[in-house]
Structure formats: structure tokens, C-alpha cells
Design a protein around this motif. Structure first.
Motif, PDB file in Angstrom:
ATOM      1  N   SER A 152       0.826  -1.212   0.000  1.00  0.00           N
ATOM      2  CA  SER A 152       0.000   0.000   0.000  1.00  0.00           C
ATOM      3  C   SER A 152       0.856   1.256   0.000  1.00  0.00           C
ATOM      4  N   ARG A 153       2.040   1.136  -0.582  1.00  0.00           N
ATOM      5  CA  ARG A 153       2.956   2.277  -0.546  1.00  0.00           C
ATOM      6  C   ARG A 153       2.946   3.083  -1.837  1.00  0.00           C
ATOM      7  N   ASN A 154       2.192   2.646  -2.840  1.00  0.00           N
ATOM      8  CA  ASN A 154       2.093   3.386  -4.095  1.00  0.00           C
ATOM      9  C   ASN A 154       0.810   4.202  -4.097  1.00  0.00           C
ATOM     10  N   VAL A 155       0.937   5.487  -4.435  1.00  0.00           N
ATOM     11  CA  VAL A 155      -0.208   6.390  -4.334  1.00  0.00           C
ATOM     12  C   VAL A 155      -0.328   7.261  -5.573  1.00  0.00           C
ATOM     13  N   ARG A 156      -1.564   7.704  -5.822  1.00  0.00           N
ATOM     14  CA  ARG A 156      -1.824   8.692  -6.869  1.00  0.00           C
ATOM     15  C   ARG A 156      -1.874  10.060  -6.199  1.00  0.00           C
ATOM     16  N   VAL A 157      -1.097  11.008  -6.730  1.00  0.00           N
ATOM     17  CA  VAL A 157      -1.051  12.347  -6.154  1.00  0.00           C
ATOM     18  C   VAL A 157      -1.164  13.390  -7.260  1.00  0.00           C
ATOM     19  N   SER A 158      -1.391  14.627  -6.854  1.00  0.00           N
ATOM     20  CA  SER A 158      -1.376  15.727  -7.805  1.00  0.00           C
ATOM     21  C   SER A 158       0.034  15.927  -8.316  1.00  0.00           C
ATOM     22  N   ALA A 159       0.159  16.292  -9.580  1.00  0.00           N
ATOM     23  CA  ALA A 159       1.472  16.403 -10.211  1.00  0.00           C
ATOM     24  C   ALA A 159       2.190  17.695  -9.863  1.00  0.00           C
ATOM     25  N   SER A 160       1.463  18.725  -9.436  1.00  0.00           N
ATOM     26  CA  SER A 160       2.103  20.003  -9.121  1.00  0.00           C
ATOM     27  C   SER A 160       1.272  20.744  -8.100  1.00  0.00           C
ATOM     28  N   ILE A 161       1.820  21.819  -7.561  1.00  0.00           N
ATOM     29  CA  ILE A 161       1.114  22.642  -6.587  1.00  0.00           C
ATOM     30  C   ILE A 161       1.173  24.087  -7.040  1.00  0.00           C
ATOM     31  N   HIS A 162       0.267  24.891  -6.542  1.00  0.00           N
ATOM     32  CA  HIS A 162       0.371  26.319  -6.779  1.00  0.00           C
ATOM     33  C   HIS A 162      -0.129  27.048  -5.542  1.00  0.00           C
ATOM     34  N   MET A 163       0.232  28.291  -5.413  1.00  0.00           N
ATOM     35  CA  MET A 163      -0.081  29.070  -4.231  1.00  0.00           C
ATOM     36  C   MET A 163      -1.140  30.104  -4.560  1.00  0.00           C
ATOM     37  N   MET A 164      -2.062  30.304  -3.604  1.00  0.00           N
ATOM     38  CA  MET A 164      -3.040  31.365  -3.775  1.00  0.00           C
ATOM     39  C   MET A 164      -3.467  31.877  -2.404  1.00  0.00           C
ATOM     40  N   PRO A 165      -3.836  33.165  -2.269  1.00  0.00           N
ATOM     41  CA  PRO A 165      -4.248  33.674  -0.958  1.00  0.00           C
ATOM     42  C   PRO A 165      -5.643  33.185  -0.610  1.00  0.00           C
ATOM     43  N   PHE A 166      -5.839  32.858   0.661  1.00  0.00           N
ATOM     44  CA  PHE A 166      -7.150  32.450   1.158  1.00  0.00           C
ATOM     45  C   PHE A 166      -7.648  33.590   2.029  1.00  0.00           C
ATOM     46  N   PHE A 167      -8.553  34.377   1.506  1.00  0.00           N
ATOM     47  CA  PHE A 167      -8.867  35.672   2.092  1.00  0.00           C
ATOM     48  C   PHE A 167      -9.666  35.594   3.382  1.00  0.00           C
ATOM     49  N   PHE A 168     -10.187  34.410   3.729  1.00  0.00           N
ATOM     50  CA  PHE A 168     -11.063  34.345   4.888  1.00  0.00           C
ATOM     51  C   PHE A 168     -10.346  33.857   6.141  1.00  0.00           C
ATOM     52  N   ILE A 169      -9.065  33.558   6.043  1.00  0.00           N
ATOM     53  CA  ILE A 169      -8.321  33.118   7.224  1.00  0.00           C
ATOM     54  C   ILE A 169      -7.064  33.990   7.335  1.00  0.00           C
ATOM     55  N   ASN A 170      -7.216  35.215   7.707  1.00  0.00           N
ATOM     56  CA  ASN A 170      -6.106  36.127   7.995  1.00  0.00           C
ATOM     57  C   ASN A 170      -5.132  36.270   6.838  1.00  0.00           C
ATOM     58  N   LEU A 171      -5.646  36.164   5.601  1.00  0.00           N
ATOM     59  CA  LEU A 171      -4.822  36.337   4.408  1.00  0.00           C
ATOM     60  C   LEU A 171      -3.638  35.378   4.341  1.00  0.00           C
ATOM     61  N   ARG A 172      -3.752  34.220   4.984  1.00  0.00           N
ATOM     62  CA  ARG A 172      -2.663  33.250   4.935  1.00  0.00           C
ATOM     63  C   ARG A 172      -2.655  32.574   3.569  1.00  0.00           C
ATOM     64  N   TRP A 173      -1.479  31.994   3.243  1.00  0.00           N
ATOM     65  CA  TRP A 173      -1.343  31.287   1.968  1.00  0.00           C
ATOM     66  C   TRP A 173      -1.592  29.808   2.197  1.00  0.00           C
ATOM     67  N   GLN A 174      -2.277  29.202   1.288  1.00  0.00           N
ATOM     68  CA  GLN A 174      -2.516  27.774   1.362  1.00  0.00           C
ATOM     69  C   GLN A 174      -1.996  27.099   0.105  1.00  0.00           C
ATOM     70  N   VAL A 175      -1.558  25.854   0.277  1.00  0.00           N
ATOM     71  CA  VAL A 175      -1.091  25.067  -0.863  1.00  0.00           C
ATOM     72  C   VAL A 175      -2.275  24.314  -1.440  1.00  0.00           C
ATOM     73  N   LEU A 176      -2.517  24.477  -2.727  1.00  0.00           N
ATOM     74  CA  LEU A 176      -3.591  23.770  -3.403  1.00  0.00           C
ATOM     75  C   LEU A 176      -2.991  22.821  -4.437  1.00  0.00           C
ATOM     76  N   CYS A 177      -3.641  21.676  -4.607  1.00  0.00           N
ATOM     77  CA  CYS A 177      -3.152  20.668  -5.533  1.00  0.00           C
ATOM     78  C   CYS A 177      -3.854  20.797  -6.875  1.00  0.00           C
ATOM     79  N   SER A 178      -3.138  20.523  -7.932  1.00  0.00           N
ATOM     80  CA  SER A 178      -3.733  20.583  -9.269  1.00  0.00           C
ATOM     81  C   SER A 178      -4.505  19.304  -9.545  1.00  0.00           C
ATOM     82  N   ASN A 179      -5.192  19.254 -10.675  1.00  0.00           N
ATOM     83  CA  ASN A 179      -5.981  18.089 -11.046  1.00  0.00           C
ATOM     84  C   ASN A 179      -5.190  17.064 -11.855  1.00  0.00           C
ATOM     85  N   VAL A 180      -3.938  17.379 -12.176  1.00  0.00           N
ATOM     86  CA  VAL A 180      -3.106  16.461 -12.956  1.00  0.00           C
ATOM     87  C   VAL A 180      -2.440  15.476 -11.992  1.00  0.00           C
ATOM     88  N   SER A 181      -2.502  14.193 -12.294  1.00  0.00           N
ATOM     89  CA  SER A 181      -2.046  13.164 -11.360  1.00  0.00           C
ATOM     90  C   SER A 181      -0.743  12.515 -11.797  1.00  0.00           C
TER      91      SER A 181
END
Length: 199
Positions: free
Chosen positions: A70-99
Motif C-alpha cells: 500500500s505504498r504506491n499512491v496517486r497524487v497531484s502532479a504540481s502545486i500552486h499558491m493562492m491567498p485564502f482571504f477568509f483566514i487572515n490572508l494566509r497562503w494555502q497550498v492547493l493541488c492541481s488536477n493532474v495526477s
């Protein structure tokens, strides 16, 4: 996070440090310490599956218990950054849809100036053979193992998959001796609905 971790903090190799710094550059994070980390060996995914690691399954292989692949996994191929305006303008990491498909080496926590990150150290499989994938209507997913280290957030893991040696691979292109065939595994929530008495 499930049970199973190092008793002492783990000292990273140079290749592992390089993979971590590559991830940090892409995500604009600044680490506090990249020489020693706290590792653990399995975690529960949002779909109910338990993802394990090379360290965990190699330990089981040396014991009397059976080995769970169970050590092989499907993951997002890349990440990008965007501001999340409702939590003190902190940055969150979001995953893309490419696997992509990754072989988990271990999970770990890394301290940064923005707070702790919960990450995965993995080795990547290459892209699937496009011709075989197209001719099989997206069912024959065959790829080489690149043995290249990659770091990504645990929450970017989508599911556990099975990777088996691809003995049917028809090409003679230099990858036929390290070729792997992928199959999806059902999540725990899906499996709970299956009546095994009818199988």
C-alpha cells in the motif's frame, strides 16, 4: 497519522535534502531545520484508505507478518499558491488536477516559519506509455520507475494504487526490466458496501 514512527529524529541524506529544498522553492516556504526530521510510516487518507511506506513494508517483510503493498499512491502532479482571504490572508497550498504515481518512502513533519508542514518523501514513476494507454481505452497503464525523489504534501494524495511488475510489456526500449502496471484499489468506505459473501 497512524502508529509507527522513528524513536529518534532522522538525519536526512543529501539527495533527500535536495528534494525538500526543491519543494520549498516551489511553494515559497522557508525551513527552520532541514537536517533532521521526524518520520512516520503510514497515514490515513481522506477516502478511508491507509497509505503505507517503503520503510513500513520493508520492516514487515523481515517479520513473520505478511507484507501489504500500500505504498504506491496517486497524487497531484504540481502545486500552486493562492491567498485564502477568509483566514487572515494566509497562503494555502492547493493541488492541481493532474495526477502522477509515487512510491512513498516515508511521511514526515518539517518546521517552517509559516508553521509545520506534513509532507511525503517519495520516488516517482514515469509517465505511462501513451500508445498502449490509447489503444487500451485508458485501461493499460504501464510506466517505468524513475527512482527520482520528490516531496509533496500528504493532503495531495488522492488514493492508494497497486503497482505490479509489468511482464506483458511488449516494447524493447530499455525500460522493460523496470516496468510497472497500475490498478486502482477501492477505498475503505467503498469496500464497506461490498458483500464479500457473494464474491
Amino acid at each position: 497519522r497512524l502508529s509507527g514512527s522513528d524513536r529518534y529524529r532522522y538525519r536526512l541524506t543529501e539527495d533527500e535534502i535536495e528534494a525538500i529544498y526543491k519543494y520549498l522553492r516551489e511553494s515559497s516556504r522557508e525551513p527552520l531545520n532541514v537536517r533532521f526530521i521526524s518520520r512516520w510510516y503510514r497515514t490515513r487518507l481522506q477516502n478511508g484508505q491507509n497509505a503505507r511506506s517503503v520503510v513500513k513494508e520493508n520492516t514487515q517483510a523481515q517479520s513473520s507478518r505478511g507484507v501489504r503493498r500500500s505504498r504506491n499512491v496517486r497524487v497531484s502532479a504540481s502545486i500552486h499558491m493562492m491567498p485564502f482571504f477568509f483566514i487572515n490572508l494566509r497562503w494555502q497550498v492547493l493541488c492541481s488536477n493532474v495526477s502522477s504515481i509515487e512510491e512513498v518512502q516515508y511521511f514526515f513533519a518539517l518546521l517552517t516559519r509559516g508553521g509545520p508542514l506534513y509532507l511525503t518523501m517519495a520516488m516517482s514513476y514515469g509517465p505511462p506509455h501513451e500508445g498502449l494507454l490509447a489503444r487500451s481505452y485508458q485501461t493499460y497503464w504501464s510506466a517505468p520507475h524513475t527512482h527520482t525523489l520528490r516531496v509533496f504534501e500528504i493532503r495531495c494524495i488522492q488514493s492508494v494504487v497497486m503497482m505490479a511488475p509489468d511482464v506483458r510489456y511488449p516494447e524493447q526500449d530499455g525500460t522493460e526490466h523496470d516496468r510497472w502496471y497500475m490498478m486502482e484499489k477501492p477505498g475503505r468506505r467503498l469496500s464497506s458496501y461490498i458483500d464479500t459473501t457473494t464474491l
